[in-house]
Design a protein around this motif. Structure first.
Motif, PDB file in Angstrom:
ATOM      1  N   SER A  59     -25.661  -0.485 -35.521  1.00  0.00           N
ATOM      2  CA  SER A  59     -25.010  -1.214 -34.435  1.00  0.00           C
ATOM      3  C   SER A  59     -25.522  -0.700 -33.097  1.00  0.00           C
ATOM      4  CB  SER A  59     -23.488  -1.043 -34.489  1.00  0.00           C
ATOM      5  OG  SER A  59     -22.939  -1.715 -35.603  1.00  0.00           O
ATOM      6  N   PHE A  60     -25.956  -1.621 -32.270  1.00  0.00           N
ATOM      7  CA  PHE A  60     -26.481  -1.319 -30.934  1.00  0.00           C
ATOM      8  C   PHE A  60     -25.635  -2.097 -29.932  1.00  0.00           C
ATOM      9  CE2 PHE A  60     -29.756  -2.962 -27.772  1.00  0.00           C
ATOM     10  CZ  PHE A  60     -29.686  -1.843 -26.948  1.00  0.00           C
ATOM     11  N   VAL A  61     -24.939  -1.376 -29.048  1.00  0.00           N
ATOM     12  CA  VAL A  61     -23.995  -2.003 -28.114  1.00  0.00           C
ATOM     13  C   VAL A  61     -24.340  -1.592 -26.691  1.00  0.00           C
ATOM     14  CG1 VAL A  61     -21.574  -2.253 -27.428  1.00  0.00           C
ATOM     15  CG2 VAL A  61     -22.161  -1.945 -29.844  1.00  0.00           C
ATOM     16  N   MET A  62     -24.399  -2.577 -25.815  1.00  0.00           N
ATOM     17  CA  MET A  62     -24.485  -2.303 -24.373  1.00  0.00           C
ATOM     18  C   MET A  62     -23.350  -3.073 -23.718  1.00  0.00           C
ATOM     19  SD  MET A  62     -28.549  -2.176 -23.551  1.00  0.00           S
ATOM     20  CE  MET A  62     -28.195  -1.414 -21.971  1.00  0.00           C
ATOM     21  N   HIS A  63     -22.356  -2.346 -23.289  1.00  0.00           N
ATOM     22  CA  HIS A  63     -21.190  -2.953 -22.643  1.00  0.00           C
ATOM     23  C   HIS A  63     -21.183  -2.502 -21.192  1.00  0.00           C
ATOM     24  CE1 HIS A  63     -17.284  -4.862 -22.474  1.00  0.00           C
ATOM     25  NE2 HIS A  63     -16.812  -3.801 -21.842  1.00  0.00           N
ATOM     26  N   LYS A  64     -21.482  -3.457 -20.315  1.00  0.00           N
ATOM     27  CA  LYS A  64     -21.700  -3.155 -18.907  1.00  0.00           C
ATOM     28  C   LYS A  64     -22.851  -2.149 -18.810  1.00  0.00           C
ATOM     29  CE  LYS A  64     -16.993  -4.436 -17.760  1.00  0.00           C
ATOM     30  NZ  LYS A  64     -15.695  -4.074 -17.161  1.00  0.00           N
ATOM     31  N   LYS A  65     -22.619  -0.931 -18.370  1.00  0.00           N
ATOM     32  CA  LYS A  65     -23.712   0.050 -18.292  1.00  0.00           C
ATOM     33  C   LYS A  65     -23.478   1.216 -19.235  1.00  0.00           C
ATOM     34  CE  LYS A  65     -25.166  -1.179 -13.623  1.00  0.00           C
ATOM     35  NZ  LYS A  65     -25.529  -0.696 -12.258  1.00  0.00           N
ATOM     36  N   HIS A  66     -22.812   0.921 -20.353  1.00  0.00           N
ATOM     37  CA  HIS A  66     -22.562   1.966 -21.354  1.00  0.00           C
ATOM     38  C   HIS A  66     -23.282   1.599 -22.646  1.00  0.00           C
ATOM     39  CE1 HIS A  66     -20.336   5.392 -22.970  1.00  0.00           C
ATOM     40  NE2 HIS A  66     -20.267   4.696 -24.091  1.00  0.00           N
ATOM     41  N   LEU A  67     -24.039   2.555 -23.153  1.00  0.00           N
ATOM     42  CA  LEU A  67     -24.807   2.383 -24.389  1.00  0.00           C
ATOM     43  C   LEU A  67     -24.118   3.115 -25.532  1.00  0.00           C
ATOM     44  CD1 LEU A  67     -27.388   1.741 -26.078  1.00  0.00           C
ATOM     45  CD2 LEU A  67     -28.329   3.907 -25.196  1.00  0.00           C
ATOM     46  N   THR A  68     -23.945   2.442 -26.662  1.00  0.00           N
ATOM     47  CA  THR A  68     -23.405   3.058 -27.872  1.00  0.00           C
ATOM     48  C   THR A  68     -24.269   2.646 -29.053  1.00  0.00           C
ATOM     49  OG1 THR A  68     -21.146   2.973 -26.999  1.00  0.00           O
ATOM     50  CG2 THR A  68     -21.392   3.305 -29.370  1.00  0.00           C
ATOM     51  N   ILE A  69     -24.647   3.639 -29.863  1.00  0.00           N
ATOM     52  CA  ILE A  69     -25.411   3.387 -31.080  1.00  0.00           C
ATOM     53  C   ILE A  69     -24.644   4.001 -32.241  1.00  0.00           C
ATOM     54  CG2 ILE A  69     -27.574   3.783 -32.325  1.00  0.00           C
ATOM     55  CD1 ILE A  69     -28.915   4.089 -29.543  1.00  0.00           C
ATOM     56  N   ALA A  70     -24.410   3.194 -33.288  1.00  0.00           N
ATOM     57  CA  ALA A  70     -23.707   3.688 -34.468  1.00  0.00           C
ATOM     58  C   ALA A  70     -24.539   3.363 -35.702  1.00  0.00           C
ATOM     59  CB  ALA A  70     -22.328   3.047 -34.585  1.00  0.00           C
ATOM     60  N   ILE A  71     -24.631   4.313 -36.612  1.00  0.00           N
ATOM     61  CA  ILE A  71     -25.313   4.119 -37.887  1.00  0.00           C
ATOM     62  C   ILE A  71     -24.322   4.418 -39.002  1.00  0.00           C
ATOM     63  CG2 ILE A  71     -27.169   4.885 -39.406  1.00  0.00           C
ATOM     64  CD1 ILE A  71     -28.864   5.424 -36.968  1.00  0.00           C
ATOM     65  N   ASP A  72     -24.168   3.465 -39.899  1.00  0.00           N
ATOM     66  CA  ASP A  72     -23.209   3.566 -41.006  1.00  0.00           C
ATOM     67  C   ASP A  72     -21.813   3.920 -40.492  1.00  0.00           C
ATOM     68  OD1 ASP A  72     -25.277   2.967 -42.725  1.00  0.00           O
ATOM     69  OD2 ASP A  72     -25.740   5.058 -43.149  1.00  0.00           O
ATOM     70  N   GLY A  73     -21.455   3.291 -39.379  1.00  0.00           N
ATOM     71  CA  GLY A  73     -20.115   3.426 -38.821  1.00  0.00           C
ATOM     72  C   GLY A  73     -19.901   4.633 -37.932  1.00  0.00           C
ATOM     73  N   GLU A  74     -20.835   5.556 -37.908  1.00  0.00           N
ATOM     74  CA  GLU A  74     -20.672   6.775 -37.108  1.00  0.00           C
ATOM     75  C   GLU A  74     -21.467   6.653 -35.816  1.00  0.00           C
ATOM     76  OE1 GLU A  74     -21.596  11.600 -37.305  1.00  0.00           O
ATOM     77  OE2 GLU A  74     -21.918  10.325 -39.076  1.00  0.00           O
ATOM     78  N   THR A  75     -20.783   6.856 -34.688  1.00  0.00           N
ATOM     79  CA  THR A  75     -21.449   6.789 -33.394  1.00  0.00           C
ATOM     80  C   THR A  75     -22.342   8.013 -33.216  1.00  0.00           C
ATOM     81  OG1 THR A  75     -19.664   5.505 -32.386  1.00  0.00           O
ATOM     82  CG2 THR A  75     -21.109   6.723 -30.901  1.00  0.00           C
ATOM     83  N   ILE A  76     -23.651   7.781 -32.987  1.00  0.00           N
ATOM     84  CA  ILE A  76     -24.605   8.890 -32.841  1.00  0.00           C
ATOM     85  C   ILE A  76     -25.095   9.041 -31.401  1.00  0.00           C
ATOM     86  CG2 ILE A  76     -25.346   8.696 -35.250  1.00  0.00           C
ATOM     87  CD1 ILE A  76     -27.918   7.330 -34.178  1.00  0.00           C
ATOM     88  N   ARG A  77     -24.874   8.016 -30.576  1.00  0.00           N
ATOM     89  CA  ARG A  77     -25.218   8.142 -29.156  1.00  0.00           C
ATOM     90  C   ARG A  77     -24.232   7.312 -28.365  1.00  0.00           C
ATOM     91  NH1 ARG A  77     -29.645  10.014 -25.984  1.00  0.00           N
ATOM     92  NH2 ARG A  77     -28.626  10.422 -24.000  1.00  0.00           N
ATOM     93  N   ASP A  78     -23.764   7.902 -27.268  1.00  0.00           N
ATOM     94  CA  ASP A  78     -22.683   7.302 -26.495  1.00  0.00           C
ATOM     95  C   ASP A  78     -22.844   7.778 -25.064  1.00  0.00           C
ATOM     96  OD1 ASP A  78     -20.173   5.979 -26.057  1.00  0.00           O
ATOM     97  OD2 ASP A  78     -19.155   7.911 -26.208  1.00  0.00           O
ATOM     98  N   THR A  79     -23.395   6.927 -24.184  1.00  0.00           N
ATOM     99  CA  THR A  79     -23.720   7.402 -22.847  1.00  0.00           C
ATOM    100  C   THR A  79     -23.782   6.257 -21.847  1.00  0.00           C
ATOM    101  OG1 THR A  79     -25.342   8.681 -21.561  1.00  0.00           O
ATOM    102  CG2 THR A  79     -26.212   7.185 -23.229  1.00  0.00           C
ATOM    103  N   ASP A  80     -23.537   6.579 -20.582  1.00  0.00           N
ATOM    104  CA  ASP A  80     -23.776   5.626 -19.499  1.00  0.00           C
ATOM    105  C   ASP A  80     -25.244   5.697 -19.108  1.00  0.00           C
ATOM    106  OD1 ASP A  80     -21.122   4.841 -19.384  1.00  0.00           O
ATOM    107  OD2 ASP A  80     -20.598   6.379 -17.909  1.00  0.00           O
ATOM    108  N   ILE A  81     -25.803   4.538 -18.725  1.00  0.00           N
ATOM    109  CA  ILE A  81     -27.202   4.502 -18.321  1.00  0.00           C
ATOM    110  C   ILE A  81     -27.346   3.678 -17.049  1.00  0.00           C
ATOM    111  CG2 ILE A  81     -28.145   4.828 -20.639  1.00  0.00           C
ATOM    112  CD1 ILE A  81     -28.506   1.860 -20.864  1.00  0.00           C
ATOM    113  N   LYS A  82     -28.465   3.918 -16.350  1.00  0.00           N
ATOM    114  CA  LYS A  82     -28.756   3.149 -15.156  1.00  0.00           C
ATOM    115  C   LYS A  82     -29.484   1.870 -15.542  1.00  0.00           C
ATOM    116  CE  LYS A  82     -29.166   7.146 -12.047  1.00  0.00           C
ATOM    117  NZ  LYS A  82     -30.065   7.874 -11.112  1.00  0.00           N
ATOM    118  N   LEU A  83     -29.016   0.749 -15.023  1.00  0.00           N
ATOM    119  CA  LEU A  83     -29.624  -0.538 -15.306  1.00  0.00           C
ATOM    120  C   LEU A  83     -29.715  -1.344 -14.027  1.00  0.00           C
ATOM    121  CD1 LEU A  83     -27.671  -1.505 -18.563  1.00  0.00           C
ATOM    122  CD2 LEU A  83     -30.035  -0.695 -18.434  1.00  0.00           C
ATOM    123  N   SER A  84     -30.821  -2.061 -13.870  1.00  0.00           N
ATOM    124  CA  SER A  84     -30.959  -2.944 -12.721  1.00  0.00           C
ATOM    125  C   SER A  84     -30.122  -4.191 -12.929  1.00  0.00           C
ATOM    126  CB  SER A  84     -32.429  -3.345 -12.548  1.00  0.00           C
ATOM    127  OG  SER A  84     -32.837  -4.152 -13.646  1.00  0.00           O
TER     128      SER A  84
END
Length: 517
Positions: A439-464
Motif C-alpha cells: 500500500s502506497f498512500v500520499m495524503h496531502k503531504k504525508h507519505l505512508t508505505i505499508a507492506i502486508d499491513g505493517e507500516t514501514i515508512r511514515d513521514t511528511d515530505i515536501k511537494l510542489s
C-alpha cells in the motif's frame, strides 16, 4: 349480520402455494343442504367461506384437529371494523348471512400443517353476489416501519406515530399498539400480517388513539414469511445479514477506539448457493448498515473458481462487529444516506506495461492511495511496478538501485529534483518469491508505505503545488494483481490528532480483511 350452522364437506388438501379450486357443497341428509346457489335474504346476501390448500410437496396430511377462524370486516369512514366472525373445524364451511356491499374476510388456520403452524389470508370482495369464497392461507408477513415515518401535510413533513397509538393495516385486523420500546429502537414491528389474495398490495395503514384517527396511504408489497422494512427512504425486503469483524491490533489501543471510517472490505459470494461460509451469500448489490447507510458498489474481484467471487464495498462505519443487511426493494434516493465510493479503479487480473488510469491522481483534498498484490523472484535493475509523471515531477514504485531484493518508492517533488534522486522511501526486501501486499498512500503531504499491513515508512515530505496535478498512472514490467486505486477523506486524521495511528490501523485492517483471498 348473523351466522348459520356450518356445513360439512369432504376434507380439503392443503399446499403452501395459493390455489383457488371450485368445490361443490355436499348434500348430506344430516346437515343443512346449501348445495349450488346459496340463498339471497331480503336484507342481504348469504356467503359460505372455506380455505383450500395442498401440502403434497411436504407429504403431510392435514390435521383433522385444525381450526379456521373467519372474520368479516368492512371499511367505515376509512377505518376497518369487525362485523362478524366464527371459528369452524378444518374441513367445514363458515356461512354468513345478511352480507351487504363490499367487505373483507380474514382467515386464520391453526393446527393445519402442524400444531404450531398458523396460516393467514385475507380476501377483499367488492361485490356481494359471490356465493362461495375460497380464501388462500399461507405464512404471514412481518412489517417493520420506522417510528419517524413522515407524511406531507399542509406543505410540512409530519410524523404520524406516537406512543400509545395503535397501528393497523387496513382490512387485515393486524394491529400493534406503539410502546416506548418501539420508539427507543426506532421502528414498530407488526407480526402475523395476512396476505391479500391475488397478490394485492396493502394500500393503507390506520393510526388511532382514542377518538383520534388517521388513515395513511402506503404501498406495502408484503410477501409470505418475509419482513418488509419501511421508512421515508426505504421500502425493502431484508434478504439476509452478513457479519464482519475488525481484526485485533494494538493500533486500536493507541487510537483509543475500535472502529474505522470508510474501510474497504471484500465480501465473498457464491453463485446459486445458500451456503453461508464466513461472509458467503447470494450476490446482491444492495446493502444497508445499522445506521441505514446504503452501501455503494461493488468492484468485483473474481479470484475464486467459477462458483464464487469477491466484491469490494466501502463500509461507512466499521465497528468491532458490523452487520450488513442485503435487501431488495425501492429507495428514495433524494433522502438516502449513502457511503462515498472511494474506490476509483480496480483491476483483478495481473497487469504489466499498462495505463492504469487517465484520471487525475489526487482527489479528496489531495489524497491518493494505491494498493496491490505481487510475487517476485527478481526484477531488473530499472524495473518498475508503477510510475506517474517523469523524473522531475512524479513517483515510482521500483526496485532499489542498490539492493536487487528490495522495493522502494522514489518521489520527484518538482522542487529540487537533484536532492530527491537518491532518496528511496520504504525500502524493503520483498523480492523474495513470496506473495506480498503493498500500500502506497500520499495524503496531502504525508507519505505512508505499508507492506502486508505493517507500516514501514511514515513521514511528511515536501511537494510542489504542481505535484498534485499529476495525471495517468502506468504499471511497469513486473506483474501485479488486484490493483486498487482509491482515496481518503479528512476522517483519516481527525481534528486534534497529532499522529497517524488511524491511517496505520486502516491499512492494517484493509490487509487483514483480504489476505486469505
Amino acid at each position: 349480520m348473523t351466522r348459520r350452522e356450518t356445513t360439512k364437506f369432504a376434507t380439503l388438501a392443503f399446499s403452501m402455494a395459493t390455489l383457488f379450486t371450485a368445490c361443490t357443497l355436499p348434500n348430506d341428509s344430516h346437515e343443512s343442504d346449501h348445495a349450488g346457489v346459496l340463498t339471497e335474504t331480503e336484507s342481504g346476501h348469504t356467503v359460505a367461506f372455506a380455505i383450500e390448500k395442498e401440502i403434497s410437496e411436504i407429504n403431510v396430511s392435514a390435521k383433522k384437529s385444525g381450526t379456521v377462524h373467519f372474520a368479516l370486516t368492512k371499511i367505515v369512514d376509512g377505518k376497518t371494523e369487525l362485523f362478524d366472525s366464527t371459528t369452524v373445524k378444518y374441513g367445514d364451511f363458515a356461512v354468513f348471512e345478511d352480507v351487504h356491499g363490499a367487505y373483507s374476510v380474514v382467515a386464520t388456520a391453526a393446527g393445519v400443517n402442524g400444531e404450531k403452524d398458523t396460516l393467514y389470508g385475507v380476501d377483499v370482495l367488492k361485490r356481494n353476489d359471490t356465493d362461495t369464497v375460497y380464501v388462500s392461507v399461507q405464512e404471514p408477513a412481518t412489517l417493520q416501519i420506522s417510528t419517524d415515518y413522515k407524511i406531507w401535510e399542509n406543505s410540512d413533513s409530519v410524523s404520524v406515530f406516537a406512543q400509545g397509538d395503535t397501528l393497523c393495516i387496513t382490512g387485515t385486523l393486524a394491529c400493534k399498539q406503539i410502546t416506548k420500546d418501539d420508539l427507543d429502537q426506532g421502528y414498530i414491528t407488526l407480526n402475523n400480517i395476512p396476505l391479500f389474495n391475488e397478490g394485492d398490495i396493502a394500500k393503507q395503514i390506520e393510526i388511532s388513539n382514542g377518538e383520534d384517527f388517521r388513515a395513511v396511504g402506503v404501498n406495502l408489497d408484503l410477501n409470505a414469511g418475509d419482513t418488509l422494512f419501511v421508512d421515508n427512504v426505504l421500502n425493502i425486503k431484508r434478504l439476509y445479514d452478513i457479519e464482519l469483524s475488525l481484526p485485533k491490533s494494538d493500533l486500536f489501543d493507541s487510537l483509543g477506539e475500535y472502529s474505522l471510517d470508510s474501510l474497504i472490505v471484500p465480501i465473498h459470494f457464491w453463485y446459486n448457493s445458500k451456503s453461508y461460509i464466513r461472509s458467503a451469500s447470494y450476490y446482491t448489490d444492495k446493502f444497508i448498515d445499522a445506521q441505514k447507510n446504503i452501501l455503494l458498489g461493488p468492484r468485483y474481484s473474481r479470484v475464486f473458481a467459477e462458483d464464487s467471487f469477491y466484491a469490494w464495498y466501502v463500509i461507512p462505519k466499521m465497528d468491532s462487529v458490523t452487520t450488513l443487511t442485503a435487501f431488495e426493494g425501492d429507495i428514495n434516493w433524494g433522502n438516502a444516506p449513502s457511503s462515498y465510493d472511494r474506490i476509483r479503479e480496480f483491476v483483478s487480473e495481473p497487469v504489466t506495461d499498462s495505463l492504469l488510469t487517465t484520471r487525475k491522481v489526487f482527489t479528496d483534498n489531495n489524497s491518493f492511495a494505491l494498493s496491490f498484490w505481487f510475487e517476485l523472484d527478481s526484477l531488473e535493475k530499472d524495473g518498475r511496478l508503477f510510475y506517474s509523471g517523469n523524473d522531475s515531477l512524479g513517483f515510482e514504485i521500483r526496485r532499489s538501485e542498490k539492493d536487487s531484493t528490495a522495493l522502494c518508492v522514489k518521489i520527484y517533488n518538482g522542487i529540487d529534483t537533484a536532492s530527491t534522486d537518491s532518496m528511496e522511501y520504504g525500502k524493503a526486501n520483498v523480492i523474495d518469491g513470496k506473495r506480498h501486499h503493498y500500500s502506497f498512500v500520499m495524503h496531502k503531504k504525508h507519505l505512508t508505505i505499508a507492506i502486508d499491513g505493517e507500516t514501514i515508512r511514515d513521514t511528511d515530505i515536501k511537494l510542489s503545488t504542481e505535484f498534485f496535478d499529476l495525471e495517468e498512472i502506468y504499471t511497469g514490467s513486473a506483474p501485479v494483481q488486484d490493483v486498487m486505486f482509491y482515496s481518503f477523506g479528512d476522517y483519516i486524521k481527525q481534528s486534534g490528532e497529532k499522529n497517524w495511528y488511524r491511517l496505520k490501523a486502516w491499512l492494517y485492517a484493509f490487509y487483514e480483511m483480504q489476505k486469505d483471498l
